[in-house]
Scaffold this motif. Structure first.
Motif, PDB file in Angstrom:
ATOM      1  N   VAL A   2     -31.401  10.508 -32.197  1.00 23.42           N
ATOM      2  CA  VAL A   2     -30.394  10.696 -31.144  1.00 23.42           C
ATOM      3  C   VAL A   2     -31.096  10.593 -29.798  1.00 23.42           C
ATOM      4  CG1 VAL A   2     -28.757  12.302 -30.111  1.00 23.42           C
ATOM      5  CG2 VAL A   2     -28.948  12.144 -32.604  1.00 23.42           C
ATOM      6  N   HIS A   3     -30.575   9.747 -28.939  1.00 27.46           N
ATOM      7  CA  HIS A   3     -31.115   9.609 -27.594  1.00 27.46           C
ATOM      8  C   HIS A   3     -30.253  10.386 -26.617  1.00 27.46           C
ATOM      9  CE1 HIS A   3     -34.076   6.644 -28.802  1.00 27.46           C
ATOM     10  NE2 HIS A   3     -33.136   6.062 -29.520  1.00 27.46           N
ATOM     11  N   SER A  23     -25.563  12.812 -21.968  1.00 28.42           N
ATOM     12  CA  SER A  23     -24.853  11.966 -22.920  1.00 28.42           C
ATOM     13  C   SER A  23     -25.759  11.680 -24.109  1.00 28.42           C
ATOM     14  CB  SER A  23     -24.447  10.656 -22.246  1.00 28.42           C
ATOM     15  OG  SER A  23     -23.783   9.817 -23.162  1.00 28.42           O
ATOM     16  N   SER A  25     -26.447   9.784 -27.896  1.00 32.99           N
ATOM     17  CA  SER A  25     -26.092   8.552 -28.603  1.00 32.99           C
ATOM     18  C   SER A  25     -25.420   8.827 -29.939  1.00 32.99           C
ATOM     19  CB  SER A  25     -27.339   7.690 -28.826  1.00 32.99           C
ATOM     20  OG  SER A  25     -28.270   8.387 -29.640  1.00 32.99           O
ATOM     21  N   THR A  70     -19.933  14.179 -27.640  1.00 33.29           N
ATOM     22  CA  THR A  70     -21.346  13.828 -27.523  1.00 33.29           C
ATOM     23  C   THR A  70     -21.904  14.021 -26.114  1.00 33.29           C
ATOM     24  OG1 THR A  70     -20.782  11.500 -27.160  1.00 33.29           O
ATOM     25  CG2 THR A  70     -21.228  12.179 -29.425  1.00 33.29           C
TER      26      THR A  70
END
Length: 119
Positions: A2-3, A23, A25, A70
């Motif tokens: 997850v970025h 935010s 990913s 997210t």
């Protein structure tokens, strides 16, 4: 993997407000905010999972964490010079929300966004 990408940092005078955004990913159950001032250790600020969010004592009543799937936000009001730090977003609690915040136990971290509060 997850970025995380943070935004919203900047400079503000004491008593002012800023809103940070992060935010991700991908979706994770738990997200949080941490900060690190020069010469100090990284500390938990706030985290949110499925139940009530948790906050560090130093920001209770002034900061509010929220999320929309997210994206996680940190609304910071009544800012003080001691709030000056690099603020990092984190996702994927490895323990309970409270313990993850206390022990920096997250799986993914962002690159940080600078918050500077002047007198």
């Amino acid at each position: 993997q997850v970025h995380l990408v943070e935004s919203g940092g900047g400079s503000v005078q004491a008593g002012g407000s800023l809103k940070l955004s992060c935010s991700a990913s991908g979706y994770t159950d738990c997200m949080g905010w941490f900060r690190q001032a020069p010469g100090k250790e990284r500390e938990g600020v706030a985290a949110i999972g499925y139940s009530n969010p948790v906050y560090a004592d130093s920001v209770k009543g002034r900061f509010t964490i929220s999320r929309a799937r997210t994206t996680v936000y940190l609304q910071m009001n009544s800012l003080k010079p001691e709030d000056t730090a690099m603020y990092y977003c984190a996702a994927d609690c490895r323990e309970s929300v409270s313990w993850s915040l206390a022990r920096l136990s997250f799986g993914y971290w962002g690159q940080g966004t600078q918050v500077t509060v002047s007198t």
